[in-house]
Design a protein around this motif. Structure first.
Motif, PDB file in Angstrom:
ATOM      1  N   ALA A  17      -3.993  -1.807  -2.715  1.00 46.22           N
ATOM      2  CA  ALA A  17      -3.353  -2.655  -1.695  1.00 46.22           C
ATOM      3  C   ALA A  17      -1.835  -2.517  -1.747  1.00 46.22           C
ATOM      4  O   ALA A  17      -1.095  -3.472  -1.485  1.00 46.22           O
ATOM      5  CB  ALA A  17      -3.756  -4.112  -1.847  1.00 46.22           C
ATOM      6  N   SER A  71     -11.866   1.672  -1.196  1.00 45.88           N
ATOM      7  CA  SER A  71     -10.794   0.671  -1.170  1.00 45.88           C
ATOM      8  C   SER A  71     -11.355  -0.733  -1.054  1.00 45.88           C
ATOM      9  O   SER A  71     -10.887  -1.663  -1.737  1.00 45.88           O
ATOM     10  CB  SER A  71      -9.841   0.957  -0.011  1.00 45.88           C
ATOM     11  OG  SER A  71      -9.252   2.237  -0.134  1.00 45.88           O
ATOM     12  N   TRP A  77      -6.510  -7.075   6.094  1.00 47.99           N
ATOM     13  CA  TRP A  77      -5.044  -7.153   6.125  1.00 47.99           C
ATOM     14  C   TRP A  77      -4.428  -5.763   6.055  1.00 47.99           C
ATOM     15  O   TRP A  77      -3.507  -5.427   6.814  1.00 47.99           O
ATOM     16  CB  TRP A  77      -4.580  -8.008   4.947  1.00 47.99           C
ATOM     17  CG  TRP A  77      -3.103  -7.978   4.663  1.00 47.99           C
ATOM     18  CD1 TRP A  77      -2.138  -8.729   5.256  1.00 47.99           C
ATOM     19  CD2 TRP A  77      -2.432  -7.132   3.700  1.00 47.99           C
ATOM     20  NE1 TRP A  77      -0.912  -8.412   4.725  1.00 47.99           N
ATOM     21  CE2 TRP A  77      -1.058  -7.453   3.774  1.00 47.99           C
ATOM     22  CE3 TRP A  77      -2.866  -6.173   2.797  1.00 47.99           C
ATOM     23  CZ2 TRP A  77      -0.114  -6.813   2.969  1.00 47.99           C
ATOM     24  CZ3 TRP A  77      -1.926  -5.546   1.992  1.00 47.99           C
ATOM     25  CH2 TRP A  77      -0.570  -5.866   2.087  1.00 47.99           C
ATOM     26  N   LEU A  78      -4.953  -4.932   5.161  1.00 50.65           N
ATOM     27  CA  LEU A  78      -4.436  -3.572   5.023  1.00 50.65           C
ATOM     28  C   LEU A  78      -4.699  -2.765   6.289  1.00 50.65           C
ATOM     29  O   LEU A  78      -3.839  -1.994   6.740  1.00 50.65           O
ATOM     30  CB  LEU A  78      -5.094  -2.894   3.815  1.00 50.65           C
ATOM     31  CG  LEU A  78      -4.608  -1.488   3.459  1.00 50.65           C
ATOM     32  CD1 LEU A  78      -3.111  -1.482   3.159  1.00 50.65           C
ATOM     33  CD2 LEU A  78      -5.392  -0.950   2.262  1.00 50.65           C
ATOM     34  N   ALA A 102       0.540   3.326   0.796  1.00 54.23           N
ATOM     35  CA  ALA A 102      -0.429   3.649   1.843  1.00 54.23           C
ATOM     36  C   ALA A 102       0.273   4.065   3.134  1.00 54.23           C
ATOM     37  O   ALA A 102      -0.119   5.047   3.782  1.00 54.23           O
ATOM     38  CB  ALA A 102      -1.349   2.461   2.093  1.00 54.23           C
ATOM     39  N   CYS A 141      -4.334   2.553  -0.916  1.00 47.33           N
ATOM     40  CA  CYS A 141      -5.280   1.615  -0.314  1.00 47.33           C
ATOM     41  C   CYS A 141      -6.067   0.863  -1.389  1.00 47.33           C
ATOM     42  O   CYS A 141      -6.283  -0.347  -1.280  1.00 47.33           O
ATOM     43  CB  CYS A 141      -6.232   2.359   0.617  1.00 47.33           C
ATOM     44  SG  CYS A 141      -5.466   2.944   2.150  1.00 47.33           S
ATOM     45  N   TRP A 148      -2.031  -3.610   8.934  1.00 46.67           N
ATOM     46  CA  TRP A 148      -0.725  -3.010   8.696  1.00 46.67           C
ATOM     47  C   TRP A 148      -0.737  -1.493   8.884  1.00 46.67           C
ATOM     48  O   TRP A 148       0.196  -0.917   9.465  1.00 46.67           O
ATOM     49  CB  TRP A 148      -0.239  -3.366   7.292  1.00 46.67           C
ATOM     50  CG  TRP A 148       0.385  -4.721   7.223  1.00 46.67           C
ATOM     51  CD1 TRP A 148      -0.193  -5.875   6.765  1.00 46.67           C
ATOM     52  CD2 TRP A 148       1.695  -5.077   7.649  1.00 46.67           C
ATOM     53  NE1 TRP A 148       0.680  -6.924   6.883  1.00 46.67           N
ATOM     54  CE2 TRP A 148       1.860  -6.472   7.422  1.00 46.67           C
ATOM     55  CE3 TRP A 148       2.754  -4.367   8.200  1.00 46.67           C
ATOM     56  CZ2 TRP A 148       3.028  -7.149   7.735  1.00 46.67           C
ATOM     57  CZ3 TRP A 148       3.941  -5.047   8.509  1.00 46.67           C
ATOM     58  CH2 TRP A 148       4.065  -6.411   8.274  1.00 46.67           C
ATOM     59  N   LEU A 194       0.997  -1.455   0.075  1.00 52.85           N
ATOM     60  CA  LEU A 194       1.320  -1.130   1.458  1.00 52.85           C
ATOM     61  C   LEU A 194       2.345  -0.011   1.539  1.00 52.85           C
ATOM     62  O   LEU A 194       2.244   0.878   2.387  1.00 52.85           O
ATOM     63  CB  LEU A 194       1.832  -2.387   2.169  1.00 52.85           C
ATOM     64  CG  LEU A 194       1.958  -2.300   3.689  1.00 52.85           C
ATOM     65  CD1 LEU A 194       0.627  -1.956   4.328  1.00 52.85           C
ATOM     66  CD2 LEU A 194       2.504  -3.606   4.238  1.00 52.85           C
ATOM     67  N   ARG A 210      -8.309  -8.792   2.055  1.00 53.23           N
ATOM     68  CA  ARG A 210      -7.186  -7.874   1.817  1.00 53.23           C
ATOM     69  C   ARG A 210      -7.426  -6.521   2.475  1.00 53.23           C
ATOM     70  O   ARG A 210      -6.472  -5.842   2.869  1.00 53.23           O
ATOM     71  CB  ARG A 210      -6.941  -7.694   0.320  1.00 53.23           C
ATOM     72  CG  ARG A 210      -6.273  -8.905  -0.321  1.00 53.23           C
ATOM     73  CD  ARG A 210      -5.514  -8.517  -1.578  1.00 53.23           C
ATOM     74  NE  ARG A 210      -6.376  -7.942  -2.600  1.00 53.23           N
ATOM     75  CZ  ARG A 210      -5.942  -7.355  -3.712  1.00 53.23           C
ATOM     76  NH1 ARG A 210      -4.645  -7.244  -3.934  1.00 53.23           N
ATOM     77  NH2 ARG A 210      -6.784  -6.884  -4.603  1.00 53.23           N
TER      78      ARG A 210
END
Length: 287
Positions: free
Chosen positions: A153, A279, A201-202, A158, A150, A205, A155, A198
């Motif tokens: 970033a 994060s 965004w994280l 994470a 995280c 997802w 993905l 971001r």
């Protein structure tokens, strides 16, 4: 002449309450069957046969934790048993002699004021208190992988960690799920308040990843709470810590209240919030 016995009809008991806005789509949709999933001294959990979320609704008393899928009753708790049939929809919950209707609604998604990264950084020491209430997965490798993924970033890292954590641990809300729930609400709300795109965004997802098959990987109650967290919905105890982090209220007493939840649930949620805070700071500094 044989006289038949007349069945005595029990009068219906009408209850009202204040319901989370999260359950409004389920309550106000067409009537569908439900069943009693679990009962405790301060709550009754209904599993609703619906494609909507939350699929589990908690009817609770004032002594219970006000989970984001709750209806807080103004009267007595229905006296029911696990497995009893019920119905939910058309604005009411019907179970046995009880008919429950929401008269008021409350928002389980905390509204945070704008905040800068410097203010968020000042909350970091308070989020590492000296306490005997420890997370259930302290030292687990997936937690470390989640935090690192995280903060970077990443993905792939994470999501890999999150998939390891869904359903991990005992109880109605396993520790892995509680950590993920705390993380999701922190990324979404702190990221929005600090304008760290971001992080949001994280959150989007990760939310998609952990809710995709949560219904088959964890308990129904915990799967419902993951869906709530994916939308940024949380209990007042979690919301209080988020407000403390941004300086809208005192953080230490809010964190103490959170840590008292369950055996490890409060500490697990706090661990997720801390990962989310770290994060947002890392992603904000790198943008």
């Amino acid at each position: 002449m044989t006289l038949g016995t007349q069945r005595r009809v029990q009068p219906r008991i009408h209850l009202t309450g204040a319901a989370s806005a999260a359950v409004r789509p389920v309550l106000e949709s067409a009537r569908v069957p439900a069943r009693v999933l679990a009962t405790v001294s301060v709550g009754v959990y209904l599993e609703v046969r619906t494609q909507l979320e939350p699929s589990v609704i908690a009817m609770i008393t004032g002594e219970a934790t006000r989970l984001p899928n709750s209806v807080l009753l103004a009267g007595e708790l229905p006296r029911v048993n696990v497995g009893d049939e019920a119905a939910v929809g058309d604005g009411v919950i019907e179970i046995g002699r009880y008919r429950v209707k929401a008269r008021r609604w409350w928002d389980p998604a905390p509204a945070l004021p704008p905040v800068d990264l410097e203010r968020l950084a000042r909350a970091v020491p308070a989020m590492s208190p000296q306490t005997s209430r420890r997370p259930g997965l302290e030292g687990n490798g997936a937690i470390s992988l989640l935090a690192a993924g995280c903060a970077e970033a990443s993905l792939a890292r994470a999501v890999t960690a999150a998939e390891q954590l869904v359903g991990l641990g005992p109880g109605l809300t396993p520790s892995g799920d509680d950590v993920l729930a705390g993380l999701l609400v922190a990324l979404r709300h702190l990221g929005s308040a600090a304008r760290v795109e971001r992080a949001v965004w994280l959150a989007d997802w990760l939310a998609a990843a952990v809710t995709f098959d949560a219904g088959t990987r964890t308990t129904p109650i915990s799967a419902t709470l993951l869906h709530c967290a994916a939308r940024g919905e949380a209990s007042p105890e979690v919301a209080g810590v988020l407000r403390g982090i941004v300086g809208a209220q005192a953080i230490e007493p809010a964190l103490r209240r959170l840590l008292q939840l369950g055996h490890t649930s409060g500490a697990d949620l706090a661990q997720g919030l801390r990962i989310g805070l770290d994060s947002v700071l890392a992603l904000g500094a790198g943008s």
